[in-house]
Structure formats: C-alpha cells, structure tokens
Design a protein around this motif. Structure first.
Motif, PDB file in Angstrom:
ATOM      1  N   ILE A  89       0.825  -1.522   0.106  1.00 37.26           N
ATOM      2  CA  ILE A  89      -0.185   0.322   0.622  1.00 37.26           C
ATOM      3  C   ILE A  89       0.599   1.128  -0.038  1.00 37.26           C
ATOM      4  N   ALA A  90       2.525   0.952   0.615  1.00 36.99           N
ATOM      5  CA  ALA A  90       2.703   2.153   0.976  1.00 36.99           C
ATOM      6  C   ALA A  90       3.534   3.022  -0.344  1.00 36.99           C
ATOM      7  N   GLU A  91       3.647   1.592  -1.370  1.00 36.21           N
ATOM      8  CA  GLU A  91       4.303   2.110  -2.013  1.00 36.21           C
ATOM      9  C   GLU A  91       3.587   2.593  -3.526  1.00 36.21           C
ATOM     10  N   ARG A  92       2.765   2.257  -3.856  1.00 36.60           N
ATOM     11  CA  ARG A  92       1.846   1.969  -4.836  1.00 36.60           C
ATOM     12  C   ARG A  92       1.171   3.653  -5.507  1.00 36.60           C
ATOM     13  N   ILE A  93       1.541   3.844  -6.271  1.00 37.07           N
ATOM     14  CA  ILE A  93       1.153   5.687  -6.840  1.00 37.07           C
ATOM     15  C   ILE A  93      -0.350   5.504  -6.797  1.00 37.07           C
ATOM     16  N   GLN A  94      -0.713   6.739  -6.139  1.00 34.56           N
ATOM     17  CA  GLN A  94      -1.797   6.986  -5.671  1.00 34.56           C
ATOM     18  C   GLN A  94      -2.856   7.538  -7.426  1.00 34.56           C
ATOM     19  N   GLN A  95      -3.979   7.283  -7.740  1.00 34.71           N
ATOM     20  CA  GLN A  95      -4.538   6.796  -9.557  1.00 34.71           C
ATOM     21  C   GLN A  95      -4.086   7.024 -10.875  1.00 34.71           C
ATOM     22  N   VAL A  96      -2.681   5.897 -10.008  1.00 37.30           N
ATOM     23  CA  VAL A  96      -2.284   5.095 -11.608  1.00 37.30           C
ATOM     24  C   VAL A  96      -1.888   3.488 -11.339  1.00 37.30           C
ATOM     25  N   ASP A  97      -1.476   2.753 -10.049  1.00 38.64           N
ATOM     26  CA  ASP A  97      -1.625   1.651 -10.082  1.00 38.64           C
ATOM     27  C   ASP A  97      -3.105   1.655  -9.528  1.00 38.64           C
ATOM     28  N   PRO A  98      -3.978   0.844 -10.656  1.00 37.57           N
ATOM     29  CA  PRO A  98      -4.690  -0.086 -10.247  1.00 37.57           C
ATOM     30  C   PRO A  98      -4.850  -1.053  -8.906  1.00 37.57           C
ATOM     31  N   LEU A  99      -7.150  -0.494  -8.306  1.00 37.80           N
ATOM     32  CA  LEU A  99      -7.062  -1.173  -6.911  1.00 37.80           C
ATOM     33  C   LEU A  99      -7.174  -3.364  -7.557  1.00 37.80           C
ATOM     34  N   THR A 100      -7.240  -3.981  -6.300  1.00 36.78           N
ATOM     35  CA  THR A 100      -6.907  -5.047  -6.400  1.00 36.78           C
ATOM     36  C   THR A 100      -8.508  -5.521  -5.862  1.00 36.78           C
ATOM     37  N   THR A 101      -9.071  -6.755  -6.594  1.00 34.81           N
ATOM     38  CA  THR A 101     -10.252  -6.924  -5.913  1.00 34.81           C
ATOM     39  C   THR A 101     -10.927  -6.952  -4.860  1.00 34.81           C
ATOM     40  N   ALA A 102      -9.748  -7.120  -4.052  1.00 36.64           N
ATOM     41  CA  ALA A 102      -9.934  -7.373  -2.566  1.00 36.64           C
ATOM     42  C   ALA A 102      -9.798  -5.761  -2.012  1.00 36.64           C
ATOM     43  N   GLN A 103      -8.667  -5.001  -2.892  1.00 38.66           N
ATOM     44  CA  GLN A 103      -9.265  -3.944  -2.339  1.00 38.66           C
ATOM     45  C   GLN A 103     -10.002  -3.362  -2.464  1.00 38.66           C
ATOM     46  N   LEU A 104     -10.927  -2.920  -3.585  1.00 41.48           N
ATOM     47  CA  LEU A 104     -11.510  -2.409  -3.548  1.00 41.48           C
ATOM     48  C   LEU A 104     -13.137  -3.089  -2.575  1.00 41.48           C
ATOM     49  N   VAL A 105     -12.898  -4.858  -2.470  1.00 37.77           N
ATOM     50  CA  VAL A 105     -14.188  -5.447  -1.513  1.00 37.77           C
ATOM     51  C   VAL A 105     -13.863  -4.605  -0.274  1.00 37.77           C
ATOM     52  N   LEU A 106     -13.052  -4.610   0.115  1.00 28.30           N
ATOM     53  CA  LEU A 106     -12.196  -4.194   1.711  1.00 28.30           C
ATOM     54  C   LEU A 106     -12.984  -3.087   1.962  1.00 28.30           C
ATOM     55  N   GLY A 107     -11.834  -1.638   1.404  1.00 29.77           N
ATOM     56  CA  GLY A 107     -12.166  -0.590   0.962  1.00 29.77           C
ATOM     57  C   GLY A 107     -14.376  -0.127   1.787  1.00 29.77           C
ATOM     58  N   THR A 108     -15.485  -1.289   0.746  1.00 28.22           N
ATOM     59  CA  THR A 108     -16.206  -0.700   0.414  1.00 28.22           C
ATOM     60  C   THR A 108     -17.196  -1.631   1.688  1.00 28.22           C
ATOM     61  N   LEU A 109     -16.570  -2.051   2.261  1.00 28.47           N
ATOM     62  CA  LEU A 109     -16.997  -2.729   3.807  1.00 28.47           C
ATOM     63  C   LEU A 109     -16.402  -2.069   4.854  1.00 28.47           C
ATOM     64  N   LEU A 110     -15.117  -0.906   4.698  1.00 28.31           N
ATOM     65  CA  LEU A 110     -14.588  -0.170   5.836  1.00 28.31           C
ATOM     66  C   LEU A 110     -15.782   0.739   5.613  1.00 28.31           C
ATOM     67  N   VAL A 111     -15.906   1.479   4.626  1.00 27.14           N
ATOM     68  CA  VAL A 111     -16.481   2.728   4.368  1.00 27.14           C
ATOM     69  C   VAL A 111     -18.163   1.988   5.502  1.00 27.14           C
ATOM     70  N   VAL A 112     -19.152   1.348   4.750  1.00 25.73           N
ATOM     71  CA  VAL A 112     -20.261   1.035   5.170  1.00 25.73           C
ATOM     72  C   VAL A 112     -20.068   0.382   6.077  1.00 25.73           C
ATOM     73  N   LEU A 113     -19.048  -0.359   6.998  1.00 25.19           N
ATOM     74  CA  LEU A 113     -19.315  -0.461   8.637  1.00 25.19           C
ATOM     75  C   LEU A 113     -18.727   0.659   9.259  1.00 25.19           C
ATOM     76  N   LEU A 114     -18.417   1.679   8.682  1.00 27.32           N
ATOM     77  CA  LEU A 114     -17.853   2.931   9.654  1.00 27.32           C
ATOM     78  C   LEU A 114     -19.014   3.865   9.397  1.00 27.32           C
ATOM     79  N   LEU A 115     -20.047   3.847   8.862  1.00 30.78           N
ATOM     80  CA  LEU A 115     -21.469   4.360   8.875  1.00 30.78           C
ATOM     81  C   LEU A 115     -22.026   4.080   9.577  1.00 30.78           C
ATOM     82  N   GLU A 116     -22.123   2.668   9.587  1.00 32.92           N
ATOM     83  CA  GLU A 116     -22.908   2.388  10.293  1.00 32.92           C
ATOM     84  C   GLU A 116     -22.970   2.208  12.271  1.00 32.92           C
TER      85      GLU A 116
END
Length: 675
Positions: A89-116
């Motif tokens: 995560i620290a070495e990736r380049i923002q808006q250049v390196d694509p998100l993996t499926t795991a990152q997309l799913v876990l990011g969505t999960l974090l936002v939903v659970l954080l709001l709840e």
C-alpha cells in the motif's frame, strides 16, 4: 452502551486494556508510520462499535447478538489486510496503480461499517453527512451550477477513502490514535488518583459559602473537570448530578440551575490545558505546537467563565440567595492539606510550555498522577502503611532523578524492554500506593481506553468528508461562493461561517463538528485575511456552543433532565448565560490581543477591554450591579459591551466609561435604597 456480564465482559475488559497498553507503548517508544498507526488504531477500536453499542433501542443490552459479533469481526478485516500488505500500500502510486478486487471489496466494507458504527456511537447526523459526501464524490458531476463536481469512478472513490492518508486515515484519525488516547488515559489516572474528587472539594470549599454558592461550585468544578473530560454531556452528568440539586435547594429555578451547569460544562472544552480533542486537531491543522493553541485559548476561556461566574453571583444577590453553611462543605484547611493533588495538572502545563510534545507531557502527567496518589491517605490509614508509601515514593523519586540526569543508563535497552521494566516497577510499587493499588492502575488504563470509540469513530468518519473535499474541490467552491456573496464585508462572511459551524455542531460531538467546520469554514476566513489561528478558534467556538444552542442543545437538554426542567427553556437560558461565547469569537478575529498575539501593551489593552465587556454583558442580562438597574441602563450596558470588544480604541474607551458610570450609578441607587 451495553452492560455485558460474565466471561464476555472480562474478555472485552482485557481487549480494551491491551489497546490502552499498546498506545502507551507507542507513546513512550515512538509511533509507527502515520498510516500504519492509524490503521492499527481503527482496526482495534471499530469492532467495539458493534460489540458495545446496540443496533436499535430494542436490541439486547445485556448481551451481544451473533450478528453484531459477525459485524465486529468484519470491521477488523480491512485493518488487518492493510497491516499485512502495508508495504504494498505504501509503495503504490495513487490514481495510477489499479485497485485489486480485495482492496475494492474491503474498502467498500470499511466505509459501510464505519458509517454504521458512527450511527450507533455518534448519532445519525454525522453518518448522514459523511454518506452524502460519498454520494457527492460518485454523482456530483450530475449536479447543476456551483455544486457540479468532477466525475470519479467507484474505484477512485474507494482508493481515496481507504488507501490514502487523505480519507478515513487522514490527520483527524491520527490525532485520535496518538494524542487523544493518551490524554484520555491521563484523565482516568487523575480520577483514580483522587485529583478529580479534590477539584470538586476545592470548588465547594472556596465558593460554597458565597451568595449562590452551589452555582459557583458548578462553574468552578465544571471548568476544572471539563478541561479533562472534553465532553460537555459527560461533564453535565459527572458534576451536574451533584450541583444542580444544590442550586435548586437554595432557591435557583430548575431551568436556571440546569442552564448554569450546561454552560459551565460546555466551556470545559475551551479551557486549557486539555480542551478535549479539538485543540490537538487545531494544532495539527495549523502546524503549530500545542502550547501555542493553549496560550491563545486561555484568555477567551477566562472571559467565558468570568462572565458566567459574575452572572450567577449577580442573580443570587438580586434574589437574595445565600450560600451553603460551612458545616455542609469540605474544610478549606483539609483541602489545602492535599494541595499536592494539583501537581499533575501543573506539571502537564509546565511540560507543554517547556516545549515537550503533548504525548510526552501526558505520559509525565500520568506518572505524576500516580506519584501523588502515594500521599492520598485514607482517614484510617495505619502508620506502617504511611511509612511504606512514603519510602516507596522516595525511592521512586530518587530513581526518576537518576534517570533524568543519567539517561545513558537506558541506552542499551530496547524500547520494548524499557516499557516492560517501567510497567513492572509501577505495578510492584503500587502495592504500597494507598491511592492507586495495582488493580486501580490497570483500571485507569482500561477506563481511559474505553472512552476512545466516540472520538476515534467521529474522526475517521470526518475523514470521509475531508477526503471528499480534497478529491472534489468542493471546499474551494464554497470559499468562492461565500466570498462573492459577502463582497467587501468580511463581517458578513463571519456571520455565514458562524451559521455553518453552529449548524454542523448541532447533534454532533465537538470533535466531528470542529473537523467539518475547519474543512469548510476556516479556509473562507483565512482567504479573507483573518489570522489562521483566529479562524480556527472561531469555528471551534461555534462548534462547541451548539451544545447550548436550541433546537439541538445536547448539554442543555442533559442538564434539564437532571433538573426536571423544560428542555427548551433551559436551552434559551443557557444561551443567555453563555452569551459572551457568541460575541467573543468576532472580537478576537479583529483583535489578536485577545488571543495573546501582539505586543505587551496591545495584549494588556485587550485584557482591559475584555474585562469591561464581561461586566457589561453580565449586568445587562441579570439586570443588577450594586442594585437592580432600570431597563434603559441595561440597554446602554449592552451597547457598552459591544463597544468594549470593538477594534477601535475610541469605542473601547467609550464602552469602559459607560461601564464605570453604570457602576457608580448603581452604587448610588443602592445607597438610596439603604437610606
């Protein structure tokens, strides 16, 4: 919050205790890299939102249902992933390196659970605001006119919130993961050591016998306690359950008693040295040392409490109320015998002013709170126990002195070994500490850490708003709109920002309200030429006084429930008593001397004008000085109060002359009445 029982309660106790120990360790040994520290912090705290806080009012309160255990486990997964894949995560380049499926799913999960989790702990308003900003990032490009935003894909939004330090893991969460946690533990140590009880005794002993004594006890004790607790509502319940019945007992109306406690409790968050979490956030936003924030805040806070103190005294004199009898109060002599209990607070202030970091100062404050407890003897303490306590305290002081003068003695030890050694010594020495036995030391760490979910979740959710502002540029659009609307009238912009900050603060904890107001409102004032610290202090004040501003005056409503008074009447009375907090922020935007900025002469002049405004506004609202004053004079004093806070010296002089003349006139009325 749920009241769990049995083995589950013990397991949660250990879980929270370990969380507190981890943060103490990083405070002593040094924090991890910012993103990693924040990730660990949120992954540790967020599951508590589902274990300890029910989904609805009808959910069980004595046990955690299976579905909440599942949600708690899921809440930890995104953080665990980030810890295991931190290098990637620290070495990736923002808006250049694509998100993996795991990152997309876990990011969505974090936002939903954080709001709840936010909905459960903080309340629905902040969850809705953050949710709206998420929707704006996704669909803002479909809005018309000024609100139209750029188009962002779903992965770009998830990346901004989950994998950068500009979203959920931005600076506010960093403040929670470092400063706030340690200061919460410091507050718990103060309470366990007996310092909190001593503060209340000081207030009772030195103000209780004066006219309106219980109200003055409320002002002083809430000022002292509120600076430590950082929560207006918690302060109301902590001190109001004692002070409000006493105020009613001597003749104050229930709504007035509740209003006094609400105003006094809300002001604790603007009173140095701690000021809740907001001051640490402000220091981080401005890039200043914490002591600079503390120095800037001290005089406006004293004006706030000075006005409240004077109002309750004038009200008591006007109504002919007396104080409590000395037999009902702690002895001043006994209180002064325990004057050493103030050492942790004095030490904390001294360390901060000396340039220590807030975390180092808080750690030393914790050590001082533990140390002074050695002399907190119970009335029936045996002579042998006292000798053992004094001897252990002497040995501790000698060891501390040696380590201060010979720090090289510890250079060969790793940070982990040092931390374990210090912790072991404290627990062993606590066996001879009458004020804090080993179990009380452990309880203090756990109690402080247990208070972090509210701040942590609020900061993380506010990070969603900051991430949206950074990604979409909506903050810049709001700045441009307000400036164009206000034209060449900065005062009008101040009014608009005041309304924004007050609205955001309604129903939100101060931490969340300040973060949102600082992101949306403070840049407007800075752009108009106001000093950055004045701009942030301005929105900070209005985020706080929303606690006493109807229709959502949380502190006033909490106090009214204790007083048995009408909530709205209590809220409007609280607005009157806290009136100075509504006008002083305008003053220090134009007069930096109120924030201790400027030459000694300028600061002294600001002090004089501030004191004049306190006398004017307090007398205006209470209708009393040396005697009851007529309506025309009250109106004149209101004008004089405004003049005293004017940046024009001639206006200040005119205001001071009016206040002095009103005092003389009131004195003559009093003499005539006596004759």
């Amino acid at each position: 919050m749920r009241k769990l029982q049995g083995s589950v309660s013990k397991a949660i106790y250990v879980y929270v205790l370990l969380m507190g120990v981890f943060h103490l360790f990083t405070a002593e040994a040094g924090n991890y890299e910012a993103f990693l520290q924040r990730t660990i912090h949120l992954a540790w705290v967020l599951p508590l939102a589902f274990v300890l806080y029910p989904m609805t009012s009808r959910s069980p309160m004595d046990r955690t249902p299976l579905y909440d255990w599942v949600l708690a486990a899921l809440a930890a997964v995104p953080g665990i992933y980030s810890m295991l894949h931190y290098s990637e995560i620290a070495e990736r380049i923002q808006q250049v390196d694509p998100l993996t499926t795991a990152q997309l799913v876990l990011g969505t999960l974090l936002v939903v659970l954080l709001l709840e989790g936010t909905r459960r702990i903080v309340g629905l308003p902040l969850a809705l605001i953050a949710g709206l900003f998420v929707v704006y990032m996704l669909y803002g490009y479909k809005l018309p006119g000024l609100l139209r935003g750029a188009a962002f894909s779903y992965p770009e939004v998830v990346e901004q919130l989950f994998l950068t330090d500009e979203g959920i893991f931005s600076m506010p969460l960093g403040v929670s993961a470092t400063f706030v946690m340690i200061f919460l533990i410091f507050g718990a140590f103060l309470e366990k050591s007996g310092a909190g009880e001593w503060f209340m005794n000081v207030a009772q002993a030195f103000t209780g016998t004066t006219p309106g004594g219980p109200a003055q006890i409320a002002v002083v004790s809430s000022c002292l306690f509120g600076s430590i607790s950082g929560s207006a509502v918690a302060n109301v319940y902590g001190t109001g359950s004692f002070t409000i019945p006493l105020m009613k007992k001597i003749g104050y109306a229930p709504f007035f008693a509740g209003a006094v406690e609400a105003v006094a409790s809300s002001g604790g968050q603007i009173m140095p040295p701690i000021m809740g979490a907001g001051a640490f956030l402000m220091a981080s936003f401005l890039g200043l040392q914490y002591r600079d924030i503390m120095i800037a805040a001290i005089f406006p806070a004293l004006l706030y409490y000075g006005a409240l103190f004077l109002m309750v005294r004038l009200r008591a004199l006007k109504m002919g109320l007396t104080g409590l009898s000395a037999s009902e109060l702690p002895s001043r002599r006994d209180v002064l015998k325990r004057f050493h209990m103030i050492a942790p607070i004095v030490g904390l202030v001294g360390f901060l002013l000396a340039g220590y970091t807030p975390m180092r100062a808080a750690l030393l404050g914790i050590a001082l709170a533990w140390f002074v407890a050695f002399f907190n003897f119970a009335p029936d303490e045996t002579a042998g126990s006292k000798r053992a306590a004094c001897l252990t305290a002497l040995v501790t002081a000698v060891l501390a002195a040696v380590l201060v003068h010979r720090p090289e003695l510890l250079h060969g030890l790793s940070s982990g070994v040092r931390f374990v050694a210090f912790s072991a010594y404290i627990l062993i020495a606590s066996c001879f500490n009458p004020g804090m036995r080993p179990r009380e030391v452990i309880d203090a760490v756990e109690r402080g850490a247990r208070n972090i979910p509210l701040v942590c979740v609020a900061c993380a959710t506010a990070g969603i708003v900051l991430g949206a502002v950074a990604l979409t540029g909506i903050g810049g659009k709001l700045v441009g709109f307000v400036i164009s609307f206000a034209g060449n009238t900065p005062f009008l912009a101040l009014i608009l920002v005041m309304l924004i900050a007050t609205f955001l603060g309604m129903g939100l904890p101060t931490t969340g309200a300040y973060i949102l107001a600082a992101a949306l409102g403070a840049p407007i004032l800075i752009k108009l030429g106001f000093q950055p610290i004045a701009a942030h202090m301005f929105v900070f004040y209005y985020a706080i006084i929303s606690n006493i501003t109807p229709p959502v005056a949380l502190a006033a409503y909490a106090a009214s429930s204790i007083a048995g008074a009408d909530p709205n009447r209590t809220g409007f009375q609280a607005m009157q008593l806290g009136f100075l907090a509504y006008v002083v922020p305008f003053a220090f935007c134009y007069d930096p001397g109120l924030l201790m900025h400027g030459s000694a002469v300028e600061i002294a002049w600001s002090v004089v004008s501030g004191v004049g405004s306190v006398v004017a506004f307090a007398s205006m609202w209470m209708g009393y000085m040396k005697s009851a004053i007529p309506l025309w004079l009250r109106v004149l004093l209101g004008v004089a109060g405004v003049l005293c806070l004017s940046p024009v010296n001639a206006a200040v002089v005119a205001g001071l002359v009016v206040v002095a003349g009103a005092c003389l006139y009131s004195k003559k009325l009093s003499e005539r009445a006596a004759v």
